[in-house]
Design an enzyme around this catalytic site. Structure first.
Site, PDB file in Angstrom:
ATOM      1  N   ARG A 191      62.033 -10.088 -23.880  1.00 61.01           N
ATOM      2  CA  ARG A 191      61.831 -10.580 -25.256  1.00 61.01           C
ATOM      3  C   ARG A 191      61.372  -9.524 -26.259  1.00 61.01           C
ATOM      4  O   ARG A 191      61.125  -9.854 -27.409  1.00 61.01           O
ATOM      5  CB  ARG A 191      60.846 -11.759 -25.284  1.00 61.01           C
ATOM      6  N   ASP A 192      61.261  -8.263 -25.861  1.00 57.28           N
ATOM      7  CA  ASP A 192      60.887  -7.229 -26.846  1.00 57.28           C
ATOM      8  C   ASP A 192      61.476  -5.888 -26.434  1.00 57.28           C
ATOM      9  O   ASP A 192      60.780  -4.885 -26.345  1.00 57.28           O
ATOM     10  CB  ASP A 192      59.364  -7.140 -26.969  1.00 57.28           C
ATOM     11  N   VAL A 193      62.795  -5.880 -26.172  1.00 57.27           N
ATOM     12  CA  VAL A 193      63.478  -4.651 -25.743  1.00 57.27           C
ATOM     13  C   VAL A 193      63.666  -3.751 -26.952  1.00 57.27           C
ATOM     14  O   VAL A 193      64.306  -4.121 -27.934  1.00 57.27           O
ATOM     15  CB  VAL A 193      64.842  -4.974 -25.105  1.00 57.27           C
TER      16      VAL A 193
ATOM     17  N   ASN B 107      59.264   0.548 -26.131  1.00 59.27           N
ATOM     18  CA  ASN B 107      58.772  -0.094 -24.912  1.00 59.27           C
ATOM     19  C   ASN B 107      59.438   0.458 -23.652  1.00 59.27           C
ATOM     20  O   ASN B 107      59.454  -0.206 -22.622  1.00 59.27           O
ATOM     21  CB  ASN B 107      58.982  -1.613 -24.986  1.00 59.27           C
TER      22      ASN B 107
END
Length: 486
Positions: free
Chosen positions: A289-291, A295
């Site tokens: 959900r936060d590619v 990260n």
């Protein structure tokens, strides 16, 4: 060596997640989290000692006053002297691995739940100095491993069940042990037991056993302490050696060496492999959900590992999506997630496509378009336009100084465009994206996608086809980090 360390860490994370799957429903709900939440709801907590008991959590082992066993099950619930009132929820019966329940010196009222008698691993129950009423459940007779039961100084009544505990204290319950009672209260609590029981020292060989337990505890504690120190030293060395763990496409905005084209390809493939593992090899699968580039972890050999699972969700392989509040980073969030709150592995695929564009352009999607020449332009729309005009050379990071393979550039851009298709069903799976980056099946996938690009076949024909329109028409128009509780 460090790459191995990070991969082992990721593997351990997934192993731990898989080991806790026995407490997960097919929908990814942890039964123990639900049970503890029911207990919290039934209690009045004036000082908010239970404020970090979050129903949206996957794992309750980090919660205050909850202790877990090595295999990840709740083994102890210790809430003594916390000014709690209310009642004790029958949900406690779903904590099937409980060994210790310590609720003494509160003001909890109501009946003692019958279901506690089903918890066969229970060794110690202390409910003393509360306001419990009614009978002591006869189901307590089934607790064969119980060593210590203290229900003294409550408002209990009725007859005493035949408890097999070594110590059973009921003093201070007038309706059980008052004048004229038929219960022989003095016969059921031999001597007060400490925790763990001191009376075991009177048994043959108990001193040697106690000594061995102390030695084992000290050895275990020392080993754990040394392990923590070793990890801290390794992280400190890593910080001193690299000065950075997370990958940043703008490392050259800070004077660090520019990533060459081959390293950028390596990062793309490594990230794809990590997402393939999360989506298709973990059970339950994991949606990140936060590619985004920020990260991705890199070691000194520029091997990529997906990091920062703060917004991750577990999802059963039979489920297509999960609906949640929108969390992530504007510029990386898929259009269907922005408009409906539905996230799936295809929203991660969209984020991966944006990551590829960050690798190619050398810019962050968040910062892109803030310059005077590209004001109001979203990176994805800009790349689509230049691709249609066959001007891909304009999107390449100038710091590469034309040192890149033109064919590989075109292929990577096309993979990014496939991954960021507005219709999630037309996006490839991560395993397909990885194969395309490795040169397998790319031409066929691209040709098939072009046949779908007709007005009649578009699933989103009534929706805006520019990504910037989705951002502008959503309530999340600010270029900001959308973080918070999962």
């Amino acid at each position: 060596m460090l790459y191995l360390f990070w991969n082992v860490g990721l593997l351990l994370l997934c192993i731990l997640m898989e080991s806790s799957c026995a407490t997960l429903s097919p929908a990814g709900v942890n039964y123990e989290v639900v049970a503890l939440t029911e207990i919290k709801k039934a209690l009045h907590d004036p000082y908010n000692v239970l404020d970090n008991w979050d129903v949206n959590s996957v794992d309750p082992c980090s919660w205050r006053m909850v202790t877990c066993s090595f295999d990840g099950y709740v083994s102890a619930l210790a809430l003594p002297s916390q000014s709690l009132s209310g009642t004790l929820s029958p949900g406690i019966g779903n904590l099937t691995n409980l060994q210790y329940v310590l609720l003494q010196n509160n003001a909890i009222s109501g009946h003692i739940p019958d279901v506690i008698g089903k918890l066969q691993t229970l060794q110690t129950i202390d409910l003393s100095n509360n306001k419990f009423e009614g009978k002591i459940p006869t189901s307590f007779e089934d607790l064969k491993n119980l060593n210590y039961l203290d229900v003294s100084y409550n408002n209990l009544s009725g007859t005493l069940p035949k408890i097999s505990a070594r110590a059973f204290k009921v003093l201070g319950n007038p309706l059980i042990c008052g004048q004229g009672s038929e219960n022989n209260c003095s016969a059921v609590y031999p001597e007060p037991l400490s925790f763990p029981p001191d009376s075991l020292a009177d048994q043959p060989g108990a001193a040697r056993k106690s000594h061995r337990m102390v030695v084992a505890f000290v050895a275990s504690f020392s080993a754990a302490f040394l392990f923590i120190v070793a990890i801290a030293l390794l992280l400190w060395w890593r910080y001193r050696h690299n000065q950075q763990i997370f990958f940043d496409v703008n490392d050259s905005i800070y004077g660090k060496p520019v990533l060459d084209w081959s390293r950028r390809k390596k990062i793309a493939k490594g990230t794809a492999r990590g997402l393939v593992y999360l989506h298709e090899q973990c059970d339950p699968k994991i949606i990140h959900r936060d590619v985004k580039a920020a990260n991705i972890l890199l070691d000194e050999e520029f091997e990529a590992v997906v990091g920062d699972f703060g917004l991750a969700k577990l999802l059963d392989h039979r489920d297509s999506h999960v609906t949640t509040a929108v969390r992530g980073t504007i510029g990386h969030i898929a259009p269907e997630y922005l408009s409906t709150g539905q996230s799936s592995e295809k929203t991660d695929v969209f984020g991966f496509g944006i990551l590829l564009l960050e690798l190619i352009t050398g810019q962050k999607a968040m910062d892109f378009g803030r310059g005077a020449n590209k004001k109001g332009v979203v990176m994805l729309d800009w790349v689509r336009k230049l691709h249609q005009e066959e001007k891909l050379n304009l999107i390449v990071d100038k710091d590469l100084k034309n040192n890149f393979d033109r064919i590989e550039l075109e292929e990577m851009v096309k993979v990014a465009l496939l991954c960021t298709h507005f219709n999630p069903s037309h996006r490839p799976k991560m395993s397909e994206a990885l194969r395309m980056l490795e040169g397998d099946g790319f031409a066929e996938k691209w040709e098939a996608s072009q046949k779908l690009e007709t007005p009649r076949n578009r699933a989103f024909e009534h929706a805006p086809q520019r990504y910037s329109n989705y951002v502008e028409e959503s309530s999340l128009v600010e270029p900001m980090e959308l973080s918070g509780p999962r």
